[in-house]
Structure formats: structure tokens, C-alpha cells
Design an enzyme around this catalytic site. Sequence first.
Site, PDB file in Angstrom:
ATOM      1  N   GLU A   5       0.831  -1.213  -0.048  1.00  0.00           N
ATOM      2  CA  GLU A   5      -0.066  -0.039   0.042  1.00  0.00           C
ATOM      3  C   GLU A   5       0.741   1.387   0.079  1.00  0.00           C
ATOM      4  O   GLU A   5       1.737   1.212   0.811  1.00  0.00           O
ATOM      5  CB  GLU A   5      -0.930  -0.001   1.241  1.00  0.00           C
ATOM      6  CG  GLU A   5      -2.069  -0.914   1.245  1.00  0.00           C
ATOM      7  CD  GLU A   5      -2.939  -0.611   2.242  1.00  0.00           C
ATOM      8  OE1 GLU A   5      -3.883  -1.574   2.153  1.00  0.00           O
ATOM      9  OE2 GLU A   5      -2.837   0.065   2.903  1.00  0.00           O
ATOM     10  N   ASP A  60      -5.814  10.183   9.867  1.00  0.00           N
ATOM     11  CA  ASP A  60      -4.334   9.548  10.262  1.00  0.00           C
ATOM     12  C   ASP A  60      -3.876  10.137  11.690  1.00  0.00           C
ATOM     13  O   ASP A  60      -4.290  11.370  12.045  1.00  0.00           O
ATOM     14  CB  ASP A  60      -3.361   9.938   9.204  1.00  0.00           C
ATOM     15  CG  ASP A  60      -3.584   8.932   8.036  1.00  0.00           C
ATOM     16  OD1 ASP A  60      -3.334   7.886   8.254  1.00  0.00           O
ATOM     17  OD2 ASP A  60      -3.761   9.592   7.016  1.00  0.00           O
ATOM     18  N   TYR A 103     -10.824  -3.992   3.292  1.00  0.00           N
ATOM     19  CA  TYR A 103      -9.997  -3.424   4.289  1.00  0.00           C
ATOM     20  C   TYR A 103     -10.764  -3.348   5.633  1.00  0.00           C
ATOM     21  O   TYR A 103     -11.618  -2.469   5.651  1.00  0.00           O
ATOM     22  CB  TYR A 103      -9.250  -2.164   4.146  1.00  0.00           C
ATOM     23  CG  TYR A 103      -8.174  -1.640   4.852  1.00  0.00           C
ATOM     24  CD1 TYR A 103      -8.395  -1.350   6.078  1.00  0.00           C
ATOM     25  CD2 TYR A 103      -6.742  -1.404   4.222  1.00  0.00           C
ATOM     26  CE1 TYR A 103      -7.215  -1.029   7.029  1.00  0.00           C
ATOM     27  CE2 TYR A 103      -6.099  -0.965   5.123  1.00  0.00           C
ATOM     28  CZ  TYR A 103      -6.146  -0.524   6.390  1.00  0.00           C
ATOM     29  OH  TYR A 103      -5.168  -0.037   7.329  1.00  0.00           O
TER      30      TYR A 103
END
Lengths: 284, 404
Positions: free
Chosen positions: A49, A60, A186
Amino acid sequence: MSQIDAVFATLRNSERKALIPYFTAGDPSLNHTYAILEAITAAGADLIEVGVPFSDPLADGPVIQRASQRALASGTSLSKILALVGKYRRSSEPSSGQALHQRNSPPIVLFSYLNPIWQLGIEKFADQARESGVSGVLVTDLIPEEAEQIKKTFDRCDLDLIFLIAPTSTDERIRKICSLARGFIYAVSRTGTTGTRDSLSGDLKNFIARIRKHTPLPIAVGFGISNREQVATVWECADGAVVGSAIVREIERSVEAHSGKIPTEVDLAKRIKGFVESLIPPRL
Amino acid sequence: MNQRYNFPDSSGHFGKYGGSFVPETLMAPLEALQKAYAEACSDASFQGELARLLKTYVGRPTPLFFAEQVTHHFKGPRIYLKREDLAHTGSHKINNCLGQGLLAKRMGKTRVIAETGAGQHGVAAATVCALLGLECEIYMGTEDMRRQELNVYRMQLLGAKVTGVDSGSRTLKDAINEALRDWVTNVDTYYLLGSVLGPHPYPVMVRDFQSVIGREVRDQILAAEHRLPDVLLACIGGGSNSMGLFYEFIDENKIRMVGVEAGGRGEKLGEHAVRFMDRVGGGGRPGILQGTYSYVLQDDDGQVALTHSVSAGLDYAAIGPEHAMLHDTGRAEYTAVSDQEALEAFQWLSRSEGIIPALESAHAIAYLKYLAPKMGKDQIVVVNLSGRGDKDVAEAIRLTEKKE
């Protein structure tokens, strides 16, 4: 069958699981990114990735936020990342004459926020990604309800659009996401931003089972997986483990160890190769 | 009228703008919020409690003041000021905070988070949390904490925890990022977003809670003038005070709606917060930031640009998605004035009417010099005076002394 499908099919046939390293492209420079791609490949990654840096990475944690800032400071852009991926894919089986997306090196999944892709233009991005040999794209802030146009374009270019499923996702949402997803699912291990955690959620098995009811696609688990023990735990119930912030932190440590001066590509690659190798549990 | 304005659609789209662009983790809490808000809208006891507190706690209705000196100065239209500066905590922000605070309470939430730029929304959020007995944490860029020290203390006095944000430009945009990171981690927390921004349902919900401004203006101007105004004028950061004023009149196509953005100190990207005007060095074009699709100041690669304004409340790279639609359809007009013009208006209104406006609201006042001379004496302008300027006095002195 996409290259991602093929990789997971091969793994399944040999009863193996996938290690999927993540790192931010352009941190600390795109030349380093190329060296890291080679190092991670040599270390035994099954898929890779590649993070596209964004000015406002709201999903994040601090480690990837700092990496994004370093990457943007070094002049990284989505177009440059696509060119770099193309170079990496060309280096695999250079004399085979195969299209880049059919080469043997681990499939590349771009991990991006939507805006950089949107500004390049969905069509243009999809064409360039395809030409560069990108196999899949995961867009952090794209939910299935808003994905119609992108999904159509990616399907046309045979790019796998990969979706996140969170522990908070209702069964109804999981069903909706699985009906659009390609490549793999995911699964976000827990609520929160990216970043290492001391322990994995105890509900992981139930969570994965809940997703499996809705899709035959492979399931990779990410967010907070940082060491070999956690990779092994994930491999017990899912098809792959994504390790991100721990690798990005290792890149950062290398930059810090050179007292802010950028380490050479060779030094950094060697360090990251060793680190990724240390993440792999003994394979059966 | 058979073509009533009916935006957003059920998934929060204003034409092609708006929507929800968030990590999947936030979709469950957002769907729960949509449901709770829809229920509250049709619940008479919720609406009754909101109306009671708007009256007895916030001090509504706020006056609509005929600004005689201002009117006389331009020798043009009759100019009224909607005195949101007189609402409790000193700005319109309390209208939204009270609505969302009651909603949080109704949803059984115990912890509230919010972002703030200048501190007006943070103070209003902290105030409502104190009133309703909710735990409150405010995210604020460390650069803004430095510029608005008094508001930091005010929020703490009200019992809120103020958490500094050290990433990016250390201003409003970064505070919103950090609040979203808190929310994605603590999904049971209530996120009290302060403007018509972010993912659905925030743009519609915040607009609705602010629309009390326009409803009052309608009654007040009819009482005073027996007719509706010709122009509505408001400053625009995220766009909540302007939407609050405009929304009531959106189907009255003869009424001009004018939004004033922060022209800052120059036309280059980074020197202003003008999302709409193409003549400015540019950067403002549709993009995705912080959960919504709207106009965003950004570079060619889609990286969000830094912004500048003398007014922290207008210093933001994006704008509410409803404004993006109103801009494209031409229903509303958008313009800008500079830092310098806003500072002059700040002083001028203080001297001429004895009202110290917030530097944000001073942008709307400053635009009168372009608007009023083109209008007739029989016409009416309503300016939303969205906040009071006490918070800006120190900054204004610093900036004017620097020049003299």
C-alpha cells in the site's frame, strides 16, 4: 481476474496469508520511496500500500501526519507517485513485454484521500494509474454512497476500488460496501486514527465473521498492527494484515538518527527491509 | 409558489455539492445523528425547549436596529443592523450551540467536542455545555490560542478543557481535523460543529438552527417598514451567519443576498480567504475537504492552501456547500473586502453608531461603501452584525498602531 485477486488466490491455495506493508510516498523523498518499494518487495510483501500524502489527513494519527508533511515538503504529488510506481513495475520482468499491471512484483494499492484524485480528474487518474501498473485504490474518505462515478470509471479501467469497513459499520452498511468492493475488504481493526496500539481488539474474530457473511472477497485487517505477534493474531482469522504506522515510524527514526539529515537510500532501504522481515511470523 | 427551495436532498446534497466524505467509521454516528435530528425537528417538546431557552437564556429576539448615522452617511438606502452581537456570548454562534447541545442531551450524550478558530464558537459551545451539564473539550490551533488568549481563559472558566492543536497552520482547519480525529476515536462523543460545513447533516442542521435570524428579521422589518428588504448582507467564513439570515428569504427572488468574504492582504494564494472570486489569484475551486464537497482554496495538486485574514473567524480554506450551490446558480452574490477595509469599518461603525463590531462582521459593514451608493433612498438593506468586537480590540490596536 485482477492481480490482487490472483495474489490472494495463490495464497489461499497454499494456505498462506498476506503481509501488506504501507508507507507514505515521498517520505523523505521519492527516490527513497523507490528504494523502499524494492526493499519491501525483497522482504516478502504480498501486496504494497502506497500512501498519497495530503495536507489534511484527518483519518491519520501523528506518525502518518508527520510523514505526509515531510512528503509534501519534498515536493511529492500524485502524478509523480504514479510515475514512480510505473518505474517500479517496469523493473519487474523488464524483458517480458507484459503490460505493467500484469508484471510479477507485488500489486500496488494506492491509499489516498479523495481530493488529490479529484483534482487530477477521475478519468485521467484512472487511466494513468492503469498505465503505471497500479492494481487497486483505497480512498480513505469515500463511502459507497458517494462512489458511483468513481466506481464506474475504475471498473472500466480494471482498477480495484477497495473499501474500508469499520467496527461501527452496521450490517446494512457492510452489505452495501461488499456489493461494490473489489480486490479485498480492508477491515479497520478498531475505531480511531491510524497508529500503533498495544493490543488488538478482542472482538476481531466476530468482526471478521460478520463481514464474511456478506462477501467471498479476502479480508485484510489494518490500523494499529505493529509487530509480528499482532500479524500472527490477524492471520488466524483474516486473509491479510496491513502494517502501516510502525513502518512509517521506522522511516522517521532513520531520519531522526541522521540528526534531521536525510539518510541515504541504501541505508534506509536496508533498515526497512530488516524491519519488514521482522514482522513476518513463521509461515506454515 | 410551486418551485419552493428544497435543499438539501435526503443525503445532504445541495445540487452537486455537500454529501458525506468521511472515513467509514464515522458513518454510523452520522446516521444516528441524522435520525436524532429528524426526530427532534418534529418533536414539539424539543422545539418548545429550544424556543424557551433562545428567549430566556440567549435573549432572543435580538433587535433589528435602524442605523441612522450609517444611513445618513451614504444618503442612500435605509440600513438596518441585525444585532446578533447582543445575543448571549456575543455572537450568533450560540443559536447553533444551543440547538445542538439540546440534541446531544436528547441523544443521551455526556461528552461534547468542538473546534474553534477565534473562540466565538468555542465560547458558545462551552457555555451551552455548562448550562446543560455536559463535559466539553474544545480543539483550538495554538496560533489562534496565542491570538485569542482571553477566549481561551473564558472557555476554561466555563469548565471546558481547551486542547491546543500543533499541526498544519495551527488554526481553524487544523482544529477541525483534530476534532474529527477525536470523534473517529470516541464515536460515542457528540461533535458540535460550529458552521454550515462538514458531512451531512451538519450543513443543514446548523443552517436550520441559525435560520431564527432570518425569521426574526422578516417580522421585525415588516413591523418597522411594512415591507421586505431589498438586500441582505453578511460576512462569510464557513457561512453560518449568512445562511441564517438568507435562508428565510431564499424563495423571495427579488431580494438580493450578498456574502462578503475575507480579501486579506493580497491576491496571491495564501494571502486571503476568498473561495469564490475568480479574479483573485485563484485557488478556489470545487474539492473535498473535511467531509464535504464545496469550493476549496487549494494548489494544483489538490493540497489545501493556507489562508489569511485579519479576522480569525473568516480565515478558512473552504466554504459551506449550500453557498457553493447558491454561488453557481447565481441566487446569492459573493464579494470580498480587504483586511484594511474591514479594520476601517471596525473603527467607523464604533464611532458612528457606538457599536463595536467583530472583525468578521466588519467585513459586511465595509462592503456598504460599494453597495449603498448604487441604491435608492427608498430601498432597504439588512446587515447581519454577527458578533461583537470586544475580542478584537487588542488585535485592532496592534494592527492600526503598526501603520501609524
